[in-house]
Design a protein around this motif. Structure first.
Motif, PDB file in Angstrom:
ATOM      1  N   VAL A   1      14.459  34.031  43.896  1.00 13.91           N
ATOM      2  CA  VAL A   1      14.701  32.583  43.912  1.00 13.91           C
ATOM      3  C   VAL A   1      13.544  31.806  44.522  1.00 13.91           C
ATOM      4  O   VAL A   1      13.342  30.637  44.197  1.00 13.91           O
ATOM      5  CB  VAL A   1      16.018  32.224  44.637  1.00 13.91           C
ATOM      6  N   ASP A   2      12.766  32.442  45.396  1.00 15.89           N
ATOM      7  CA  ASP A   2      11.665  31.747  46.060  1.00 15.89           C
ATOM      8  C   ASP A   2      10.314  31.964  45.367  1.00 15.89           C
ATOM      9  O   ASP A   2       9.261  31.722  45.951  1.00 15.89           O
ATOM     10  CB  ASP A   2      11.581  32.163  47.525  1.00 15.89           C
ATOM     11  N   THR A   3      10.349  32.359  44.112  1.00 13.12           N
ATOM     12  CA  THR A   3       9.118  32.565  43.344  1.00 13.12           C
ATOM     13  C   THR A   3       8.416  31.231  43.122  1.00 13.12           C
ATOM     14  O   THR A   3       9.032  30.268  42.681  1.00 13.12           O
ATOM     15  CB  THR A   3       9.438  33.222  41.985  1.00 13.12           C
ATOM     16  N   ASP A   4       7.133  31.204  43.443  1.00 16.99           N
ATOM     17  CA  ASP A   4       6.338  29.988  43.244  1.00 16.99           C
ATOM     18  C   ASP A   4       5.855  29.866  41.810  1.00 16.99           C
ATOM     19  O   ASP A   4       5.778  28.765  41.262  1.00 16.99           O
ATOM     20  CB  ASP A   4       5.116  29.998  44.169  1.00 16.99           C
ATOM     21  N   LEU A   5       5.501  31.004  41.204  1.00 17.06           N
ATOM     22  CA  LEU A   5       4.916  30.992  39.873  1.00 17.06           C
ATOM     23  C   LEU A   5       5.465  32.159  39.064  1.00 17.06           C
ATOM     24  O   LEU A   5       5.583  33.269  39.582  1.00 17.06           O
ATOM     25  CB  LEU A   5       3.386  31.111  39.969  1.00 17.06           C
ATOM     26  N   ILE A   6       5.803  31.882  37.803  1.00 12.40           N
ATOM     27  CA  ILE A   6       6.267  32.912  36.877  1.00 12.40           C
ATOM     28  C   ILE A   6       5.243  33.003  35.756  1.00 12.40           C
ATOM     29  O   ILE A   6       5.001  32.026  35.043  1.00 12.40           O
ATOM     30  CB  ILE A   6       7.655  32.573  36.295  1.00 12.40           C
ATOM     31  N   GLY A   7       4.627  34.165  35.624  1.00 16.36           N
ATOM     32  CA  GLY A   7       3.668  34.403  34.556  1.00 16.36           C
ATOM     33  C   GLY A   7       4.324  35.236  33.469  1.00 16.36           C
ATOM     34  O   GLY A   7       4.888  36.291  33.748  1.00 16.36           O
ATOM     35  N   ILE A   8       4.281  34.749  32.249  1.00 13.64           N
ATOM     36  CA  ILE A   8       4.956  35.414  31.132  1.00 13.64           C
ATOM     37  C   ILE A   8       3.922  35.869  30.114  1.00 13.64           C
ATOM     38  O   ILE A   8       3.132  35.066  29.611  1.00 13.64           O
ATOM     39  CB  ILE A   8       5.977  34.475  30.462  1.00 13.64           C
ATOM     40  N   SER A   9       3.942  37.161  29.818  1.00 16.47           N
ATOM     41  CA  SER A   9       3.036  37.731  28.828  1.00 16.47           C
ATOM     42  C   SER A   9       3.722  37.765  27.470  1.00 16.47           C
ATOM     43  O   SER A   9       4.825  38.297  27.333  1.00 16.47           O
ATOM     44  CB  SER A   9       2.654  39.160  29.246  1.00 16.47           C
ATOM     45  N   VAL A  10       3.057  37.178  26.482  1.00 18.79           N
ATOM     46  CA  VAL A  10       3.578  37.165  25.108  1.00 18.79           C
ATOM     47  C   VAL A  10       2.538  37.848  24.228  1.00 18.79           C
ATOM     48  O   VAL A  10       1.658  37.208  23.668  1.00 18.79           O
ATOM     49  CB  VAL A  10       3.870  35.729  24.622  1.00 18.79           C
ATOM     50  N   PRO A  11       2.649  39.181  24.099  1.00 16.45           N
ATOM     51  CA  PRO A  11       1.596  39.946  23.435  1.00 16.45           C
ATOM     52  C   PRO A  11       1.610  39.892  21.909  1.00 16.45           C
ATOM     53  O   PRO A  11       0.659  40.359  21.284  1.00 16.45           O
ATOM     54  CB  PRO A  11       1.845  41.376  23.920  1.00 16.45           C
ATOM     55  N   PHE A  12       2.651  39.337  21.336  1.00 18.36           N
ATOM     56  CA  PHE A  12       2.751  39.289  19.877  1.00 18.36           C
ATOM     57  C   PHE A  12       3.259  37.920  19.464  1.00 18.36           C
ATOM     58  O   PHE A  12       4.182  37.384  20.075  1.00 18.36           O
ATOM     59  CB  PHE A  12       3.736  40.350  19.345  1.00 18.36           C
TER      60      PHE A  12
END
Length: 146
Positions: A77-88
């Motif tokens: 819940v205390d995540t500052d940044l969410i990085g999402i990998s979209v490889p396709f």
């Protein structure tokens, strides 16, 4: 120091394809670079972690991996940044759906999308609710962004 969650999305397969697991090396490289900077990094591989969860997308396509709600629950819940990998690029629909769900459950977190999809189709990726897109290699760019 930031708290960062890096997310690998569920995968899409045709019903006739053999299912294979990716090692998510890109996310691991990024995590290593961020940890060297002193950040706390959590990695969620929603494909592998949800490998027994199969959702029919169409007559010929299956999504394998965690549901959007389950992904949201696994992100601190205390995540500052969410990085999402979209490889396709064929994972675009899943990426947009996950980002939309995360904007509701983690409204204070910055969401960054990277990978082949935003790099090859930035105008389409920009229609998502992601705060930032990373084009090209992510390690250096994400470290600079942070």
């Amino acid at each position: 120091m930031y708290k960062i969650t890096l997310l690998g999305l569920p995968f899409v397969f045709s019903k006739s394809e053999q299912k294979y697991f990716s090692q998510r090396l890109g996310l691991l490289y990024i995590a290593a670079a961020l940890r060297e900077m002193g950040h706390e990094v959590t990695i969620i591989d929603s494909f592998y972690e949800g490998r027994d969860t199969v959702t029919k997308i169409s007559n010929n396509l299956l999504k394998i991996g965690l549901a959007d709600s389950e992904i949201a629950k696994r992100i601190p819940v205390d995540t500052d940044l969410i990085g999402i990998s979209v490889p396709f690029s064929h994972s675009a629909q899943i990426a947009h759906s996950v980002i939309s769900a995360l904007k509701k459950t983690h409204a204070k977190s910055t969401i960054v999308m990277g990978g082949v999809y935003p790099s090859s189709q930035p105008l389409a990726a920009a229609k998502s609710e992601a705060d930032y897109l990373v084009l090209g290699e992510g390690e250096e760019t994400l470290c600079k962004l942070i």
